[in-house]
Design a protein around this motif. Structure first.
Motif, PDB file in Angstrom:
ATOM      1  N   LEU A  56     120.381 -10.883 -65.575  1.00 26.44           N
ATOM      2  CA  LEU A  56     119.164 -11.296 -65.253  1.00 26.44           C
ATOM      3  C   LEU A  56     118.564 -10.860 -64.522  1.00 26.44           C
ATOM      4  N   GLY A  57     118.505  -9.146 -64.488  1.00 22.42           N
ATOM      5  CA  GLY A  57     117.561  -8.525 -63.554  1.00 22.42           C
ATOM      6  C   GLY A  57     116.695  -8.572 -64.627  1.00 22.42           C
ATOM      7  N   ILE A  58     116.931  -7.359 -65.700  1.00 17.44           N
ATOM      8  CA  ILE A  58     115.770  -7.383 -66.766  1.00 17.44           C
ATOM      9  C   ILE A  58     115.212  -9.217 -66.905  1.00 17.44           C
ATOM     10  N   PHE A  59     116.026 -10.008 -67.559  1.00 17.13           N
ATOM     11  CA  PHE A  59     115.119 -10.665 -66.923  1.00 17.13           C
ATOM     12  C   PHE A  59     114.126 -11.183 -65.817  1.00 17.13           C
ATOM     13  N   SER A  60     114.559 -11.233 -65.129  1.00 21.96           N
ATOM     14  CA  SER A  60     113.264 -11.566 -63.858  1.00 21.96           C
ATOM     15  C   SER A  60     111.950 -10.763 -64.161  1.00 21.96           C
ATOM     16  N   THR A  61     112.845  -9.324 -64.850  1.00 23.52           N
ATOM     17  CA  THR A  61     111.365  -8.115 -64.552  1.00 23.52           C
ATOM     18  C   THR A  61     110.060  -8.807 -65.961  1.00 23.52           C
ATOM     19  N   ALA A  62     111.063  -9.626 -67.224  1.00 22.51           N
ATOM     20  CA  ALA A  62     110.384  -9.268 -68.179  1.00 22.51           C
ATOM     21  C   ALA A  62     109.755 -10.817 -67.802  1.00 22.51           C
ATOM     22  N   VAL A  63     110.508 -11.296 -67.131  1.00 20.43           N
ATOM     23  CA  VAL A  63     109.396 -12.751 -66.873  1.00 20.43           C
ATOM     24  C   VAL A  63     108.146 -12.966 -65.649  1.00 20.43           C
ATOM     25  N   SER A  64     108.081 -11.834 -65.200  1.00 20.16           N
ATOM     26  CA  SER A  64     107.226 -11.649 -63.739  1.00 20.16           C
ATOM     27  C   SER A  64     106.030 -10.538 -64.735  1.00 20.16           C
ATOM     28  N   SER A  65     106.820  -9.810 -65.167  1.00 18.70           N
ATOM     29  CA  SER A  65     105.577  -9.165 -66.234  1.00 18.70           C
ATOM     30  C   SER A  65     105.142  -9.969 -66.975  1.00 18.70           C
ATOM     31  N   ARG A  66     105.600 -11.162 -68.281  1.00 20.27           N
ATOM     32  CA  ARG A  66     105.171 -12.378 -68.234  1.00 20.27           C
ATOM     33  C   ARG A  66     103.830 -12.935 -68.127  1.00 20.27           C
ATOM     34  N   LYS A  67     104.448 -12.934 -66.648  1.00 22.07           N
ATOM     35  CA  LYS A  67     103.276 -13.989 -66.101  1.00 22.07           C
ATOM     36  C   LYS A  67     101.975 -12.987 -65.159  1.00 22.07           C
ATOM     37  N   GLN A  68     102.333 -12.205 -65.217  1.00 19.39           N
ATOM     38  CA  GLN A  68     101.669 -10.863 -64.340  1.00 19.39           C
ATOM     39  C   GLN A  68     100.406 -10.924 -66.287  1.00 19.39           C
ATOM     40  N   ASP A  69     100.744 -11.030 -66.877  1.00 20.02           N
ATOM     41  CA  ASP A  69     100.282 -10.692 -68.391  1.00 20.02           C
ATOM     42  C   ASP A  69      99.153 -12.293 -68.700  1.00 20.02           C
ATOM     43  N   VAL A  70      99.807 -12.988 -68.313  1.00 24.07           N
ATOM     44  CA  VAL A  70      99.303 -14.836 -67.926  1.00 24.07           C
ATOM     45  C   VAL A  70      98.103 -14.074 -67.480  1.00 24.07           C
ATOM     46  N   SER A  71      98.015 -14.052 -66.097  1.00 24.73           N
ATOM     47  CA  SER A  71      97.516 -13.991 -65.070  1.00 24.73           C
ATOM     48  C   SER A  71      96.211 -13.690 -65.147  1.00 24.73           C
ATOM     49  N   ILE A  72      95.975 -12.135 -66.081  1.00 26.67           N
ATOM     50  CA  ILE A  72      94.984 -11.261 -66.635  1.00 26.67           C
ATOM     51  C   ILE A  72      94.297 -11.868 -67.154  1.00 26.67           C
ATOM     52  N   VAL A  73      95.502 -12.495 -68.478  1.00 26.90           N
ATOM     53  CA  VAL A  73      94.469 -13.245 -68.956  1.00 26.90           C
ATOM     54  C   VAL A  73      93.919 -14.670 -68.561  1.00 26.90           C
ATOM     55  N   ILE A  74      94.033 -15.515 -67.925  1.00 28.19           N
ATOM     56  CA  ILE A  74      93.078 -15.952 -66.625  1.00 28.19           C
ATOM     57  C   ILE A  74      92.007 -15.880 -66.714  1.00 28.19           C
ATOM     58  N   GLU A  75      92.518 -14.557 -65.868  1.00 22.04           N
ATOM     59  CA  GLU A  75      91.579 -13.477 -64.800  1.00 22.04           C
ATOM     60  C   GLU A  75      90.040 -13.158 -66.070  1.00 22.04           C
ATOM     61  N   TYR A  76      90.327 -12.675 -66.515  1.00 24.44           N
ATOM     62  CA  TYR A  76      89.990 -12.771 -67.909  1.00 24.44           C
ATOM     63  C   TYR A  76      88.550 -14.041 -68.577  1.00 24.44           C
ATOM     64  N   LEU A  77      89.180 -14.943 -68.464  1.00 20.67           N
ATOM     65  CA  LEU A  77      88.806 -16.145 -69.178  1.00 20.67           C
ATOM     66  C   LEU A  77      88.015 -16.725 -68.178  1.00 20.67           C
ATOM     67  N   SER A  78      87.569 -16.667 -67.327  1.00 20.05           N
ATOM     68  CA  SER A  78      87.070 -17.467 -66.576  1.00 20.05           C
ATOM     69  C   SER A  78      85.969 -16.447 -65.795  1.00 20.05           C
ATOM     70  N   SER A  79      86.189 -14.763 -66.375  1.00 22.29           N
ATOM     71  CA  SER A  79      85.518 -13.664 -65.854  1.00 22.29           C
ATOM     72  C   SER A  79      83.808 -13.944 -66.875  1.00 22.29           C
ATOM     73  N   LEU A  80      82.518 -12.716 -65.708  1.00 20.78           N
ATOM     74  CA  LEU A  80      81.835 -13.002 -66.290  1.00 20.78           C
ATOM     75  C   LEU A  80      81.520 -12.365 -67.634  1.00 20.78           C
ATOM     76  N   ASP A  81      82.300 -11.748 -67.858  1.00 12.05           N
ATOM     77  CA  ASP A  81      82.313 -10.651 -68.905  1.00 12.05           C
ATOM     78  C   ASP A  81      82.457 -11.689 -70.093  1.00 12.05           C
ATOM     79  N   LEU A  82      83.258 -12.643 -70.615  1.00 14.02           N
ATOM     80  CA  LEU A  82      83.377 -14.201 -71.414  1.00 14.02           C
ATOM     81  C   LEU A  82      81.940 -14.718 -71.715  1.00 14.02           C
ATOM     82  N   LEU A  83      81.829 -15.072 -70.426  1.00 14.72           N
ATOM     83  CA  LEU A  83      80.420 -15.954 -69.992  1.00 14.72           C
ATOM     84  C   LEU A  83      79.431 -15.385 -70.902  1.00 14.72           C
TER      85      LEU A  83
END
Length: 364
Positions: A56-83
């Protein structure tokens, strides 16, 4: 009387009919319809530990890592570079400045690039569901086909960016393991060269083997010396000391003692020659070489493990709902806006009427 009647109708005209007419004129004469194309994507963790949920500890870490990746992708999609990429592909800034964009959202000659970015982010909808890990994405614009095309382009860019992140992480992890492997390989080579140099200088393969040989020789000589001494004593029991046999044994005993002294000198004689010191020095070098060998082996294993882990820790960008072709506009919702306007304008009119009545009462 006519003046009073005029005032009676002017007030509803100003506070009811005129505002409602402006709203209706805008909705049916100037408002530009906007269409929304929608899609959903998820970033999956390929780690076997995450997939099977063993810990469960590993699972929680994996979920946190996945959420971080999604947050990074969302920031990129909203960025000036992509615009900027989006603008180069679809000439979005020109469209936002044209009559194809609603008058309330339109960019003008005095609009800044920050206004352009703000309008883009207003039309881009991104919502992440932490429970399911699914991200909903939508884009709104005045043409249904263009809305779908832009959303497909955004998903392609998001996937490419996610893959780039995975590749960079894997390269960094493997590069670190490779650098450690190279460092420990150089240490091992240096330790081996020191052992070889020691062997060449002293013309010894393994001093411990020579020490064992010398100890064996000394042991044999001591046994033979004891035997010859006993034999000499036995002869002296019935022969004179000057007898030839006795003299011959004395000579052999002397030679045995001389040979033993030479053998012992090799072990603990002059500092530069005795095998004991050479053995200690060699053992230090050999221990260093053995330690360097073990460290190199473990580093080599870790290097291979890092390559496997880099693959397991990769994230997969997967579109689970392709962008749709919108068949109805989402703005303006004319009936809803008109109904809301009637309620708000009526409420405002009532408030103004009450205030006006109170003022009139005070005048009277």
């Amino acid at each position: 009387m006519a003046a009073i009647m005029g005032q009676k109708y002017i007030k509803p005209l100003v506070f009811l009919v005129l505002p409602l007419s402006i709203v209706i004129t805008y909705l049916f004469g100037f408002a530009i319809e906007k269409y929304r194309s929608e899609s959903k994507f998820v970033i999956c963790d390929l780690s076997t530990k995450d997939n099977y949920g063993v810990d469960l500890g590993i699972f929680s870490t994996a979920v946190s890592s996945r959420k971080q990746d999604v947050s990074i992708v969302i920031e990129y999609l909203s960025s000036l570079d992509l615009l900027n990429k989006l603008d180069q592909r679809f000439h979005l800034s020109d469209r936002y400045r044209s009559v194809q964009t609603d008058i309330l959202d339109r960019l003008y000659s005095f609009s800044t690039y920050e206004d352009f970015l703000e309008l883009y982010r207003k039309n881009l909808k991104l919502v992440y569901d932490e429970l399911s890990g699914i991200t909903s994405i939508a884009f709104e614009i005045s043409a249904p086909q263009l809305s779908k095309d832009i959303l497909e382009f955004l998903l392609q860019q998001g996937e490419a960016f996610s893959n780039k992140l995975n590749r960079q992480r894997a390269e960094k992890k493997i590069a670190f393991a490779a650098s450690q492997l190279d460092i420990n390989k150089r240490k091992l080579d240096r330790a081996i060269m020191q052992v070889e140099d020691f062997q060449d200088r002293h013309m010894l393969v393994d001093p411990s083997a020579d020490v064992a040989v010398q100890n064996n020789i000394i042991g044999n000589l001591e046994a033979l010396l004891v035997e010859k001494t006993a034999e000499k004593n036995q002869l002296l029991s019935y022969m004179v000391p000057d007898a030839i046999e006795v003299q011959h044994l004395k000579k052999e005993i002397h030679e045995l003692k001389s040979a033993m002294s030479k053998s012992k000198a090799k072990l603990s004689g002059a500092p530069k020659e005795r095998l004991n010191d050479l053995l200690f020095d060699y053992q230090i070098l050999k221990n260093e070489m053995d330690f360097a060998t073990e460290v190199y082996k473990k580093t080599l294993v870790q290097y291979e493990v890092s390559k496997i882990e880099a693959l397991q820790e990769s994230k997969l960008f997967e579109v689970i709902a392709v962008p749709n072709m919108p068949d109805a506009h989402i703005y303006p919702q004319r009936i809803k806006i008109i109904a809301t306007a009637i309620v708000l304008i009526g409420l405002f009119y009532k408030i103004v009427s009450l205030v006006w009545a109170v003022i009139q009462d005070h005048k009277d």
